[in-house]
Design a protein around this motif. Structure first.
Motif, PDB file in Angstrom:
ATOM      1  N   THR A  19     -51.766-138.635  22.806  1.00 14.00           N
ATOM      2  CA  THR A  19     -51.228-138.589  21.393  1.00 14.00           C
ATOM      3  C   THR A  19     -52.170-138.550  20.282  1.00 14.00           C
ATOM      4  N   ALA A  20     -50.934-138.113  19.202  1.00 16.79           N
ATOM      5  CA  ALA A  20     -51.310-136.521  18.115  1.00 16.79           C
ATOM      6  C   ALA A  20     -52.556-138.519  17.183  1.00 16.79           C
ATOM      7  N   GLU A  21     -53.546-139.036  17.873  1.00 15.38           N
ATOM      8  CA  GLU A  21     -54.243-138.850  16.867  1.00 15.38           C
ATOM      9  C   GLU A  21     -54.919-138.442  15.796  1.00 15.38           C
ATOM     10  N   GLU A  22     -55.251-139.492  14.288  1.00 16.41           N
ATOM     11  CA  GLU A  22     -56.217-138.390  13.329  1.00 16.41           C
ATOM     12  C   GLU A  22     -57.449-139.048  14.060  1.00 16.41           C
ATOM     13  N   PRO A  23     -58.587-137.893  13.355  1.00 13.81           N
ATOM     14  CA  PRO A  23     -59.778-137.667  14.339  1.00 13.81           C
ATOM     15  C   PRO A  23     -60.659-138.264  12.721  1.00 13.81           C
ATOM     16  N   PRO A  31     -72.425-136.358  17.030  1.00 17.69           N
ATOM     17  CA  PRO A  31     -71.878-135.094  17.038  1.00 17.69           C
ATOM     18  C   PRO A  31     -70.454-134.376  16.266  1.00 17.69           C
ATOM     19  N   ALA A  32     -70.622-133.622  15.775  1.00 21.70           N
ATOM     20  CA  ALA A  32     -69.398-132.909  15.227  1.00 21.70           C
ATOM     21  C   ALA A  32     -67.973-133.276  16.268  1.00 21.70           C
ATOM     22  N   LYS A  33     -67.362-134.169  15.511  1.00 27.13           N
ATOM     23  CA  LYS A  33     -66.004-134.286  16.821  1.00 27.13           C
ATOM     24  C   LYS A  33     -64.872-133.672  16.118  1.00 27.13           C
ATOM     25  N   LEU A  34     -64.279-132.545  16.739  1.00 22.88           N
ATOM     26  CA  LEU A  34     -63.415-131.325  16.436  1.00 22.88           C
ATOM     27  C   LEU A  34     -62.189-132.133  17.991  1.00 22.88           C
ATOM     28  N   THR A  35     -61.272-132.324  16.850  1.00 23.31           N
ATOM     29  CA  THR A  35     -59.610-132.954  17.422  1.00 23.31           C
ATOM     30  C   THR A  35     -58.861-131.542  17.789  1.00 23.31           C
ATOM     31  N   VAL A  36     -58.693-130.849  18.879  1.00 26.11           N
ATOM     32  CA  VAL A  36     -57.432-129.667  18.974  1.00 26.11           C
ATOM     33  C   VAL A  36     -56.483-130.520  20.034  1.00 26.11           C
ATOM     34  N   TRP A  37     -55.126-129.496  18.737  1.00 25.59           N
ATOM     35  CA  TRP A  37     -54.277-129.798  19.598  1.00 25.59           C
ATOM     36  C   TRP A  37     -53.742-129.097  20.754  1.00 25.59           C
ATOM     37  N   ILE A  38     -53.535-128.764  21.766  1.00 20.59           N
ATOM     38  CA  ILE A  38     -52.757-128.070  22.957  1.00 20.59           C
ATOM     39  C   ILE A  38     -51.852-128.676  23.657  1.00 20.59           C
ATOM     40  N   MET A  39     -51.039-127.261  24.030  1.00 18.54           N
ATOM     41  CA  MET A  39     -49.320-127.979  24.454  1.00 18.54           C
ATOM     42  C   MET A  39     -49.398-128.561  25.906  1.00 18.54           C
ATOM     43  N   ASP A  40     -49.006-128.532  26.165  1.00 16.06           N
ATOM     44  CA  ASP A  40     -48.553-129.538  27.627  1.00 16.06           C
ATOM     45  C   ASP A  40     -47.383-128.307  28.062  1.00 16.06           C
ATOM     46  N   GLY A  41     -48.599-127.404  29.293  1.00 16.97           N
ATOM     47  CA  GLY A  41     -48.071-126.617  29.934  1.00 16.97           C
ATOM     48  C   GLY A  41     -48.809-125.499  29.874  1.00 16.97           C
ATOM     49  N   SER A  42     -49.720-125.341  29.224  1.00 16.08           N
ATOM     50  CA  SER A  42     -50.615-123.738  28.124  1.00 16.08           C
ATOM     51  C   SER A  42     -52.043-123.913  29.426  1.00 16.08           C
ATOM     52  N   VAL A  43     -51.899-124.976  29.824  1.00 17.66           N
ATOM     53  CA  VAL A  43     -53.955-124.789  30.197  1.00 17.66           C
ATOM     54  C   VAL A  43     -53.517-126.068  31.804  1.00 17.66           C
ATOM     55  N   PRO A  88     -56.449-131.973  12.751  1.00 18.43           N
ATOM     56  CA  PRO A  88     -56.779-131.880  13.568  1.00 18.43           C
ATOM     57  C   PRO A  88     -57.714-130.679  13.137  1.00 18.43           C
ATOM     58  N   ASP A  89     -58.363-130.099  14.075  1.00 18.07           N
ATOM     59  CA  ASP A  89     -59.554-129.095  13.636  1.00 18.07           C
ATOM     60  C   ASP A  89     -58.425-127.678  13.461  1.00 18.07           C
ATOM     61  N   VAL A  90     -58.341-127.735  14.952  1.00 18.37           N
ATOM     62  CA  VAL A  90     -57.287-126.152  15.870  1.00 18.37           C
ATOM     63  C   VAL A  90     -56.453-127.363  16.036  1.00 18.37           C
ATOM     64  N   ILE A  91     -55.202-126.111  16.455  1.00 17.57           N
ATOM     65  CA  ILE A  91     -53.876-126.446  16.952  1.00 17.57           C
ATOM     66  C   ILE A  91     -53.698-125.158  17.574  1.00 17.57           C
ATOM     67  N   LYS A 313     -61.990-131.103   8.029  1.00 19.80           N
ATOM     68  CA  LYS A 313     -63.179-131.020   7.315  1.00 19.80           C
ATOM     69  C   LYS A 313     -64.703-131.018   8.281  1.00 19.80           C
ATOM     70  N   SER A 314     -64.122-129.493   9.140  1.00 18.09           N
ATOM     71  CA  SER A 314     -65.264-128.848  10.302  1.00 18.09           C
ATOM     72  C   SER A 314     -64.548-126.971  10.135  1.00 18.09           C
ATOM     73  N   GLN A 315     -64.897-126.972   9.206  1.00 15.60           N
ATOM     74  CA  GLN A 315     -63.942-125.362   9.102  1.00 15.60           C
ATOM     75  C   GLN A 315     -64.945-124.704   9.829  1.00 15.60           C
ATOM     76  N   GLU A 316     -66.660-124.313   9.679  1.00 18.48           N
ATOM     77  CA  GLU A 316     -66.929-123.484  10.623  1.00 18.48           C
ATOM     78  C   GLU A 316     -66.836-123.679  12.423  1.00 18.48           C
ATOM     79  N   GLU A 317     -67.361-124.863  12.572  1.00 16.54           N
ATOM     80  CA  GLU A 317     -66.807-125.718  13.966  1.00 16.54           C
ATOM     81  C   GLU A 317     -65.871-125.388  14.548  1.00 16.54           C
TER      82      GLU A 317
END
Length: 417
Positions: A19-23, A31-43, A88-91, A313-317
């Motif tokens: 689910t689209a939970e906010e980080p 540890p820095a927590k990175l939230t990543v949204w990956i689409m269903d069926g991509s991996v 999220p940090d990466v979408i 909030k974690s641009q470099e990571e």
């Protein structure tokens, strides 16, 4: 567009949907927590878990929270995320969606990172949609594009020993195949992605920018030449002139064994076999031919890019994670697991063991995307290009119809500007 590509490709579905939970902000020293949204069926789930474990081992200060997103309603969810203060940090986004999302101002400009990411080697059809007004917002992740799927038995019976290398040869062999109750090619009247490729091969386009505005360009001599080639090819079969490839599903038509060729992503083979498993060793694949033998035809490249929201909030990571997901090792593993084309032209060889995906990779090197404007989605929604094609194929004057549809596209693309 993207969800249609994935459906046709018959890729592996992931077992669990997040689910689209906010980080949540990490505690001091955590540890820095990175939230990543990956689409269903991509991996596949196994490949994602492998990457997560290896990445966290190599990056001790990072904790990945990978959330799987459904395509249904994703536009609204991404738009809302980009407008939030805790995104999220990466979408993962469809390659043709980058323009729409970057227009919000909520996507990080990664132009300065192109060299570090080996951008000179990116597939054009993925890199171009991610570049808006000279700035790179979307980083190419993977691609999928159409090839010609053919019936080997029908080719052999017609005395055709190898696939065509040019568009003229393609018309010649398709004419030979179009007899004895067989269709030389099953091509519907509204397969507009194929039309786009023919137009691009002629040096035309669907729309162009003029003086800061967009203008529909299906009425140019080049675009009309592309439509004329489509008309000649489509006539060498019994495809309906007033429907697209989903009506009826072209894999069902091909599975009947009377259509010598269809234009589709290689993954359509799995759907053909669901209808008739006896065709398992009877399907072949080749890139859509170009005007000359030295280069395949131009194709629409569907696929995904990765973006980093400005609100992360974690641009470099986040950037380092993008670098890992788009690097050679993961790209190779992703291509093999999912039968996708890697984001780099130099990695096309990793698919050499599979005829269909190898043909797709060859074609992807000459891939392009739809006009890079947030309003292109509105053009597709109106189906005006499909209507134009049907009109021409049923006898209307091509120049007059092209002028009308170009005017409509112009109005749509400049709406709100």
């Amino acid at each position: 567009m993207k969800n249609r590509i994935l459906a046709l490709a018959a890729v592996f579905a992931l077992g669990a949907c997040g689910t689209a939970e906010e980080p949540k902000a990490a505690a001091p020293g955590a540890p820095a927590k990175l939230t990543v949204w990956i689409m269903d069926g991509s991996v596949t789930q196994d490949l994602l878990k492998k990457f997560e474990t290896e990445y966290e081992t190599a990056h001790k200060g990072v904790d990945l929270d990978i959330q799987i997103q459904a395509w249904d309603g994703i536009g609204e969810r991404v738009t809302a995320a980009l407008a939030s203060t805790d995104a999220p940090d990466v979408i993962e986004v469809g390659n043709t969606q980058v323009a729409q999302y970057s227009a919000s101002g909520g996507v990080t400009d990664l132009t300065a990172k192109i060299a570090d990411l080996k951008g000179e080697d990116w597939l054009p059809g993925l890199a171009q949609p991610g570049k808006i007004d000279g700035k790179q917002y979307g980083i190419p992740w993977y691609a999928a594009n159409r090839v010609v799927v053919y019936n080997k038995d029908l080719f052999a019976k017609a005395g055709i020993k190898e696939p065509p290398k040019t568009r003229d040869e393609w018309l010649e062999i398709t004419t030979k195949l179009n007899k004895g109750g067989n269709q030389g090619i099953y091509l519907t009247g509204q397969t507009w992605y194929a039309l786009a490729g023919f137009i691009w091969d002629e040096g035309g386009d669907l729309a162009v920018q003029q003086g800061g505005k967009w203008a529909g360009s299906l009425d140019t001599p080049q675009a009309l030449a592309g439509m004329d080639y489509y008309r000649r090819l489509q006539a060498l079969g019994k495809g309906p002139k007033d429907a697209d490839e989903a009506n009826p599903p072209q894999h069902e038509v091909f599975a009947q064994g009377k259509a010598a060729q269809i234009i589709a992503v290689p993954g359509v083979a799995a759907r053909v076999l669901e209808v008739d498993a006896k065709l398992k060793d009877k399907m072949g694949f080749f890139p859509i031919p170009g005007k000359t033998a030295d280069k395949p035809g131009t194709v629409f490249t569907g696929g995904s890019d990765l973006i980093v929201p400005v609100a992360s909030k974690s641009q470099e990571e986040a950037y380092e994670l993008v670098k890992g997901l788009t690097g050679e090792q993961f790209q190779t593993e992703l291509a093999k697991a999912m039968s996708f084309v890697p984001n780099r032209t130099s990695l096309a060889g990793v698919l050499a063991g599979d005829e269909g995906t190898a043909a797709m990779a060859t074609a992807a090197a000459n891939g392009r995307a739809t006009p890079n404007t947030p309003n292109w989605a509105a053009v597709e929604a109106t189906s005006v290009i499909k209507q134009y094609m049907t009109a021409v194929l049923t006898g209307a004057d091509p120049a007059a119809e092209a002028k009308k549809v170009s005017a409509t596209i112009t109005t749509t693309l400049n709406s709100g500007s």
